[in-house]
Every structure is written in structure tokens, then in C-alpha cells.
Design a protein around this motif. Structure first.
Motif, mmCIF file in Angstrom:
data_model
loop_
_atom_site.group_PDB
_atom_site.id
_atom_site.type_symbol
_atom_site.label_atom_id
_atom_site.label_comp_id
_atom_site.label_asym_id
_atom_site.label_seq_id
_atom_site.Cartn_x
_atom_site.Cartn_y
_atom_site.Cartn_z
ATOM 1 N N GLU A 175 1.578 -1.050 0.104
ATOM 2 C CA GLU A 175 0.022 0.128 -0.123
ATOM 3 C C GLU A 175 0.773 1.067 0.097
ATOM 4 O OE1 GLU A 175 -3.815 -0.053 2.376
ATOM 5 O OE2 GLU A 175 -2.739 2.083 3.326
ATOM 6 N N LEU A 176 0.862 1.678 -0.600
ATOM 7 C CA LEU A 176 1.681 3.583 -0.510
ATOM 8 C C LEU A 176 0.108 4.475 -0.926
ATOM 9 C CD1 LEU A 176 3.280 2.810 -4.280
ATOM 10 C CD2 LEU A 176 4.777 2.850 -1.645
ATOM 11 N N ASP A 177 0.044 4.791 0.506
ATOM 12 C CA ASP A 177 -0.408 6.173 0.797
ATOM 13 C C ASP A 177 0.178 7.479 0.372
ATOM 14 O OD1 ASP A 177 -1.535 4.005 1.688
ATOM 15 O OD2 ASP A 177 -1.676 4.201 3.949
ATOM 16 N N PHE A 178 -1.401 8.435 -0.042
ATOM 17 C CA PHE A 178 -0.699 9.682 -0.455
ATOM 18 C C PHE A 178 -1.528 11.296 0.494
ATOM 19 C CE2 PHE A 178 1.351 7.857 -3.359
ATOM 20 C CZ PHE A 178 2.853 7.866 -4.029
ATOM 21 N N SER A 179 -1.548 11.496 1.235
ATOM 22 C CA SER A 179 -2.304 12.147 2.098
ATOM 23 C C SER A 179 -2.075 13.719 1.733
ATOM 24 C CB SER A 179 -2.779 11.658 3.312
ATOM 25 O OG SER A 179 -2.305 10.374 3.833
ATOM 26 N N TYR A 180 -3.140 13.832 2.447
ATOM 27 C CA TYR A 180 -3.378 15.887 1.858
ATOM 28 C C TYR A 180 -3.851 16.045 2.898
ATOM 29 C CZ TYR A 180 -3.862 20.733 1.480
ATOM 30 O OH TYR A 180 -4.221 21.923 1.091
ATOM 31 N N ALA A 181 -3.851 17.020 4.553
ATOM 32 C CA ALA A 181 -4.789 17.813 5.023
ATOM 33 C C ALA A 181 -4.133 19.137 5.411
ATOM 34 C CB ALA A 181 -3.842 16.813 6.669
ATOM 35 N N ARG A 182 -5.488 19.768 5.846
ATOM 36 C CA ARG A 182 -5.608 21.159 5.925
ATOM 37 C C ARG A 182 -6.841 21.798 6.937
ATOM 38 N NH1 ARG A 182 -4.384 25.650 2.667
ATOM 39 N NH2 ARG A 182 -5.807 27.108 3.082
ATOM 40 N N THR A 183 -6.258 22.527 7.378
ATOM 41 C CA THR A 183 -7.798 23.446 8.136
ATOM 42 C C THR A 183 -8.782 24.163 7.493
ATOM 43 O OG1 THR A 183 -5.579 23.647 10.498
ATOM 44 C CG2 THR A 183 -7.443 24.661 10.361
ATOM 45 N N ILE A 184 -9.306 23.825 7.983
ATOM 46 C CA ILE A 184 -10.549 24.500 6.953
ATOM 47 C C ILE A 184 -11.285 25.252 7.064
ATOM 48 C CG2 ILE A 184 -10.870 22.512 4.849
ATOM 49 C CD1 ILE A 184 -13.411 21.270 6.770
ATOM 50 N N HIS A 185 -11.245 25.561 8.588
ATOM 51 C CA HIS A 185 -11.874 26.225 9.245
ATOM 52 C C HIS A 185 -11.800 26.635 10.688
ATOM 53 C CE1 HIS A 185 -15.227 29.894 10.077
ATOM 54 N NE2 HIS A 185 -15.743 29.282 11.108
ATOM 55 N N GLU A 186 -11.774 27.872 10.635
ATOM 56 C CA GLU A 186 -11.361 28.429 12.463
ATOM 57 C C GLU A 186 -11.629 29.621 12.688
ATOM 58 O OE1 GLU A 186 -6.895 28.390 13.995
ATOM 59 O OE2 GLU A 186 -6.608 28.979 12.002
ATOM 60 N N GLY A 187 -12.747 29.393 14.131
ATOM 61 C CA GLY A 187 -13.500 30.287 14.441
ATOM 62 C C GLY A 187 -12.506 31.190 15.666
ATOM 63 N N TYR A 188 -13.791 31.587 16.827
ATOM 64 C CA TYR A 188 -12.731 31.981 18.312
ATOM 65 C C TYR A 188 -12.634 30.815 19.072
ATOM 66 C CZ TYR A 188 -14.148 36.639 16.667
ATOM 67 O OH TYR A 188 -13.925 37.763 16.363
ATOM 68 N N THR A 189 -13.374 29.748 18.754
ATOM 69 C CA THR A 189 -13.174 28.540 20.324
ATOM 70 C C THR A 189 -13.407 27.489 19.776
ATOM 71 O OG1 THR A 189 -15.479 28.520 20.565
ATOM 72 C CG2 THR A 189 -14.160 30.034 21.517
ATOM 73 N N SER A 190 -13.032 27.807 17.794
ATOM 74 C CA SER A 190 -12.977 25.604 16.835
ATOM 75 C C SER A 190 -12.046 26.409 16.218
ATOM 76 C CB SER A 190 -14.218 25.839 16.791
ATOM 77 O OG SER A 190 -15.300 26.718 16.108
ATOM 78 N N ARG A 191 -11.601 24.820 15.227
ATOM 79 C CA ARG A 191 -10.924 24.619 14.362
ATOM 80 C C ARG A 191 -11.563 23.125 13.811
ATOM 81 N NH1 ARG A 191 -4.660 24.155 15.032
ATOM 82 N NH2 ARG A 191 -5.229 26.379 15.817
ATOM 83 N N TRP A 192 -11.895 23.396 12.725
ATOM 84 C CA TRP A 192 -12.096 22.774 11.814
ATOM 85 C C TRP A 192 -10.920 21.871 10.458
ATOM 86 C CZ3 TRP A 192 -16.221 19.295 12.071
ATOM 87 C CH2 TRP A 192 -17.708 19.695 12.641
ATOM 88 N N LYS A 193 -10.312 20.504 10.799
ATOM 89 C CA LYS A 193 -9.989 20.096 9.754
ATOM 90 C C LYS A 193 -10.176 18.631 8.778
ATOM 91 C CE LYS A 193 -6.762 19.196 13.481
ATOM 92 N NZ LYS A 193 -5.426 18.585 14.449
ATOM 93 N N ALA A 194 -10.253 18.658 7.819
ATOM 94 C CA ALA A 194 -9.932 17.830 6.628
ATOM 95 C C ALA A 194 -8.976 17.447 6.398
ATOM 96 C CB ALA A 194 -11.398 18.101 5.873
ATOM 97 N N GLY A 195 -9.162 15.201 6.110
ATOM 98 C CA GLY A 195 -7.536 14.842 5.522
ATOM 99 C C GLY A 195 -8.245 13.936 4.288
ATOM 100 N N VAL A 196 -7.243 13.335 3.433
ATOM 101 C CA VAL A 196 -7.997 12.571 2.957
ATOM 102 C C VAL A 196 -6.163 11.696 1.859
ATOM 103 C CG1 VAL A 196 -7.410 14.177 0.760
ATOM 104 C CG2 VAL A 196 -8.614 11.931 -0.358
ATOM 105 N N THR A 197 -6.798 10.465 1.790
ATOM 106 C CA THR A 197 -5.821 9.501 1.711
ATOM 107 C C THR A 197 -6.101 8.877 0.655
ATOM 108 O OG1 THR A 197 -4.815 9.092 4.190
ATOM 109 C CG2 THR A 197 -3.384 7.861 2.237
#
Length: 482
Positions: A175-197
Motif C-alpha cells: 500500500e502506497l498512501d498519499f495524504s493531504y490534510a488542511r485546516t478548513i475553518h477556524e473560529g474564535y473557539t473552534s478549528r475544523w480539519k479535513a484530510g484525504v488519503t
């Protein structure tokens, strides 16, 4: 022992005990210091990583077990010869259970791999893994006793026995895995992150067997009648032409397939104060972290062995010993012998598909004081059940892991329960670049006889291990947008 014999022997072992593949590097994989090992469970974990890079040198995770056979712990290190196991000395059978019996095996080697943080919001990673999985199940205990306890077990003489659907499967792949991850939204008290492999798969060895709607009766030790039933089985054609040494068969870009992991993480950060970080890492400045990922969505197509065919099992006056797998017999020889003994079912399907052990992963991680954490992690099999008995599938299980972590040291104590009702307490340690652990360590230590065991080890590097500390977070940047 040649790998194709290991594959088939694993399938035969699972036949009387057959369930599944558990999560990789349990307890440690949800740590905020897991680095590239966190990507294996949820690709979104790499976004906002605390270091510029993280390099895996080598890692391995091995686990296996069943619900039917227990062995003394001494057998793990000093097993008797394969043909000299003595019941109630080298192994003990659970012959009185009311449940259906299950078994599983899993192994993976994480080859040199790397995670690279492009900036404070996004990261990329590459992981090379060699993985193996074996699973099966749904075998009622009386049938397990018939096949596994002095086969053919004369206690069942003259009784009608029925198999609704029982199957086993085993699979080895690159298995050769290529992944990309990113912070998609930042609020005053929150952070959302998403990723794909995205996974480039290369199949090495695979096989399955499934018996369905079978009825039979044992007349005496050398005579039985099968009144109904079908056997569907297959293995890939490369196993008929296996090369030595075994490593010559670990080919990349052969029996190709494609797979995916998808993940998202939410972080509740009440101490953010409405400001983002200016420099350095704030990777552990969350109070609560929630994650969801879907892992191992994919499949590999194989060409069947030359003599593979589905079989109609109806036959009178069978000698049970005539249809058992013989020592030193090749897969091709055994396949040809079964085809002559039973009636082949016509078909023109020369290939079969092995799906990956897909799972839904749910994670919650609570930060007590930036050193002490507690996490809960649920792994839910997505392709188990009766329709998946002839393929490998993941173990449904729940882990709760208290942990203590600093930059160069971590201690983990996973509490695990799986869908077979097996409960375990383990331990893991991270000391600089070295990680070792087992989710069943304490369970194994305090039991005289065991029916499952596991261990993992990893060696990895990042700037913190080389004395390169992150800059302080004393400077504040501009308020983030809500």
C-alpha cells in the motif's frame, strides 16, 4: 515456511475458530504526538502538526487471536512442532460455549515514510505499508467441536449437522498512501480539519473459502453423507508459482487497486481568546477533539488459480479424511483433488475481488492539562456480516486510553473491548524516537492461558527529538475570522 503455505495454513486455522483486523497502533495512534502514525487512523490529524516534518524509519504491528482455542503463554515463544500439539497440554478448547466462534489475524510493516507540514494549516504525507489480514467466523460451537476436536468427532455420529454460512479469507498487499490534510475553518473557539488519503494498492496473496447451506451426517469415522451445500473458494494464481525467497513476490504495481481514507477533526479551543497563533505550534491547545474517518475503502482484483472452481458438495459415502488438507501438499494439488472428489459448478468467472477491511473510526480526546489526556476511540466494521464472510474485515471494538505526554516521553494505558466480548488492558510507551506497546499486555501477564495477543513497535524522528524546539507562542497574531 513459504508464504503461500502461511496464507493457506492461516485460513485452515481460522476455519474452526473464525473474526478480524483491529486498528493499527492502538492507544498511540490518537495521540497528538503520533505524527505520521496518526495519519493511519485519520488523515486530518496531520493538519496543524507541531513540527515541520516527521519521518518514520520502521514500524510493525502484529495481532491475532480467536475465541475457541487457548494456549499457555509459553507456547508463544516455544511452540511445539506443527504435528505434535497435545490437547490439554499445548492447547485447550472452549467446547461448551453457546456463542459462535471467531478468529482473526493482522500484521503490518510501516516502511520508511514521511510527513511534511507545508505551513501551519496544511500538510502532506507519504506512507508505504505492507499489510496482511485474515478473518472469518460465524461457526457455531458444535461445528467447531466437530472439526476442531478430534476430527471427525464421533460424539456427533448420526446427528444431522447444518452450516448456514461460514467463511474465511486472507489477504496480503502493498500500500502506497498519499495524504493531504488542511485546516478548513477556524473560529474564535473552534478549528475544523479535513484530510484525504489516496492509496495505490498492489496485491501479493489472497484467498477465501465459504461453505453455505450445507447439511451432513457422520455415519462412522470413515463414512459420512453430505446432502446439500456449496463450497466457493479461490486464491490468486501467483500462489501456484510462488518464488523463493519470499521477498521476490512482494512486487509493487502488480494486481493493482485503488483505495481511500477520508477524515475530519473538530477541536474545541476555549482558550484561543479569538486570536490565532503567530508562530510555533499550538497543536495540543484544544480542550476537546472529535474525529471521524472512513478507512480502507478499496479493492484489489485477482486472477484465480488455474483449478479454482465452486463445488457442489452433495456426495454419499465420504471418508472425511480424504478431503482434509495434507501436510506438504501444494494449493494446486489440493484444489485438483477437491475438484475430482466433488462436482464442479460451471462458471466463467476467472477472477475475484478482495475488498479492504473498511471501517468507520470515531474518536474523542479530552485535554486535562496539556500533559494528561483521555481518549475514546470506536472502530466499526463496515463490510462484516454474513455477506462479507469470504473476505477480510475489521474488528468492531471500543478503546478508552488515558495517557501522559511530554515532548520526549509518553505513557499510554488502553482499555479495549471487542465485538467478541474480549476485554483487555494494555500499555504503550514513547521514549524519544522509540514507541513500543501492546493493548493486551496486562491481560496477557495475568492470564495463564491466552486466546489472543498483540504487540507494536515503531522508530521515528522529528525536529523535537533532535533538540530543535518550537518557538514560543508569546506573540499574538491578528484575530482569526469567525
Amino acid at each position: 515456511m513459504r508464504m503461500h503455505r502461511i496464507l493457506f495454513s492461516t485460513m485452515l486455522f481460522l476455519w474452526p475458530a473464525c473474526a478480524a483486523m483491529a486498528q493499527s497502533f492502538p492507544g498511540y495512534n490518537t495521540s497528538n504526538y503520533a505524527g505520521i502514525y496518526g495519519v493511519l487512523s485519520n488523515p486530518a490529524s496531520a493538519a496543524g502538526y507541531r513540527y515541520k516534518w516527521d519521518v518514520n524509519i520502521i514500524g510493525a504491528d502484529v495481532k491475532g487471536g480467536n475465541t475457541y482455542v487457548r494456549v499457555p503463554k509459553s507456547v508463544l515463544l516455544n511452540p511445539p512442532p506443527s504435528n505434535k500439539w497435545v490437547r490439554n497440554q499445548d492447547y485447550f478448547l472452549d467446547t461448551t460455549a453457546n456463542r459462535k466462534q471467531n478468529g482473526w489475524g493482522m500484521a503490518e510493516i510501516v516502511m520508511p515514510s514521511v510527513l511534511y507540514a507545508i505551513d501551519e494549516k496544511q500538510s502532506v504525507s507519504f506512507v508505504w505499508r505492507v499489510r496482511a489480514s485474515a478473518s472469518g467466523g460465524n461457526l457455531p460451537t458444535p461445528l467447531a467441536n466437530f472439526f476442531g476436536n478430534d476430527f471427525p468427532n464421533m460424539q456427533y455420529r448420526g446427528k444431522n449437522l447444518n452450516i448456514e454460512k461460514v467463511g474465511v479469507g486472507a489477504h496480503i498487499w502493498n500500500e502506497l498512501d498519499f495524504s493531504y490534510a488542511r485546516t478548513i475553518h477556524e473560529g474564535y473557539t473552534s478549528r475544523w480539519k479535513a484530510g484525504v488519503t489516496v492509496k495505490l494498492l498492489s496485491g501479493i496473496a489472497a484467498g477465501y473459502a465459504q461453505v453455505a447451506n450445507a447439511s451432513f451426517v457422520l455415519n462412522n469415522r470413515r463414512n459420512a453423507d453430505i446432502t446439500s451445500g456449496t463450497l466457493r473458494y479461490a486464491y490468486n494464481e501467483e500462489l501456484d508459482h510462488w518464488q523463493k525467497p519470499d521477498t521476490r513476490n512482494l512486487q509493487l504495481f502488480h494486481n493493482n487497486g485503488l483505495g481511500f481514507d477520508l477524515g475530519v477533526i473538530y477541536e474545541y479551543r476555549p482558550d484561543n481568546g479569538g486570536f490565532g497563533k503567530f508562530e510555533g505550534s499550538d497543536a495540543d491547545e484544544y480542550k476537546l477533539r472529535l474525529g471521524l474517518s472512513i478507512n480502507d475503502i478499496g479493492r484489489i482484483k485477482y486472477q484465480k488459480g488455474a483449478y479454482n472452481t465452486d463445488l457442489d458438495l452433495r456426495k454419499q459415502n465420504i471418508n472425511p479424511n480424504d478431503i482434509t488438507y495434507k501436510d506438504k501438499e501444494s494449493l494446486k494439488q489440493y484444489s485438483r483433488r477437491l475438484n475430482r472428489y466433488f462436482t464442479p459448478i460451471p462458471g466463467d468467472d476467472s477472477s475475484f475481488v478482495m475488498v479492504l477491511p473498511a471501517s468507520l473510526n470515531l474518536m474523542a480526546d479530552y485535554n486535562i492539562d496539556s500533559r494528561f489526556f483521555v481518549s475514546a476511540n470506536a472502530v466499526i466494521a463496515l463490510n462484516a456480516g454474513k455477506n462479507g464472510l469470504a473476505r477480510t474485515y475489521a474488528t468492531t471494538q471500543l478503546l478508552i486510553t488515558p495517557r501522559y505526554e511530554t515532548e520526549l516521553f509518553g505513557a499510554y494505558m488502553p482499555f479495549v473491548i471487542n465485538h467478541n466480548g474480549q476485554a483487555d488492558v494494555g500499555a504503550g510507551f514513547r521514549i524519544g524516537p522509540l514507541v513500543v506497546g501492546s493493548y493486551s499486555l496486562f491481560t496477557t501477564l495475568f492470564q495463564h492461558r491466552i486466546n489472543h495477543s498483540d504487540a507494536f513497535v515503531a522508530l521515528r524522528l522529528n525536529p523535537g527529538m533532535l533538540g530543535k524546539r518550537n518557538n514560543s507562542k508569546g506573540q499574538l497574531g491578528c484575530p482569526v475570522n469567525y
